[in-house]
Motif scaffolding. Structure first.
Motif: not given
Length: 200
Positions: A37-39, A57-61, A170-171, A198-200
């Motif tokens: 759901x995130x970019x 997580x890295x593999x998903x992103x 995820x942030x 800034x934040x992601x």
């Protein structure tokens, strides 16, 4: 140099709000869905902690990027508190003592909090050097919440205390490193800093 510090997505232990450090959990289904759901920004290289939840997580992103693993970026070992929640620990005298010392004493049977923070800083230094030696202008570090807090407590300007930098699964944060200043031979580690954009 832009670096995106990203906390891994949700695990079963995170859902219980347990102390999960050395436990090598994978992402739960909710964690995988969160990432869909995130970019996230595109990067040239990815660095991760050795823990499954960070690598996954890295593999998903970044499915087309093989992550470079840095062991020093792993989460703290919570020792006797590992896998337990506040509700399960709140009547524990040792835990109450740890709380009263603001979490700055070693976890019983686990890692010293100050040594953990120094380790994370060393891991960040290794990552910056890894990016720099490959002339990378944008990189991601998929790590743990505690790791991010330790790095930014040490290097972010203006200075803020450890828990100020807490982020959810995820942030994360986008920071910039002035490579010329960072790698000047005369610069002391205490004079190195990152600019938080800034934040992601």
């Amino acid at each position: 140099m832009k670096i995106y510090l990203i906390r891994h997505s949700i695990t079963a232990g995170n859902k219980r709000r347990a102390y999960i450090g050395s436990t090598n959990e994978e992402l739960c289904e909710e964690g995988v869905e969160l990432l869909k759901q995130r970019t996230y920004p595109e990067v040239q290289l990815v660095v991760t902690s050795p823990m499954k939840r960070c690598i996954q997580t890295a593999q998903c992103i970044y499915p087309n990027k093989k992550p470079y693993v840095i062991d020093k970026l792993r989460e703290c070992d919570f020792g006797a508190f590992e896998g337990l929640t506040y509700e399960e620990l709140k009547e524990n005298e040792v835990y109450q003592e740890w709380i009263s010392k603001e979490g700055k004493i070693p976890f019983p049977g686990g890692e010293d909090q100050m040594e953990f923070r120094e380790r994370c800083v060393d891991g960040f230094n290794e990552a910056v050097t890894y990016f720099y030696n490959r002339t990378i202008s944008s990189g991601a570090m998929v790590v743990h919440g505690g790791t991010i807090m330790a790095i930014l407590e040490a290097y972010a300007r203006p200075r803020e205390e450890f828990y100020y930098w807490k982020v959810e699964n995820g942030e994360g944060y986008m920071v910039e490193v002035d490579e010329k200043a960072w790698f000047e031979k005369e610069v002391l580690q205490g004079n190195r800093y990152v600019t938080v954009r800034g934040k992601l």
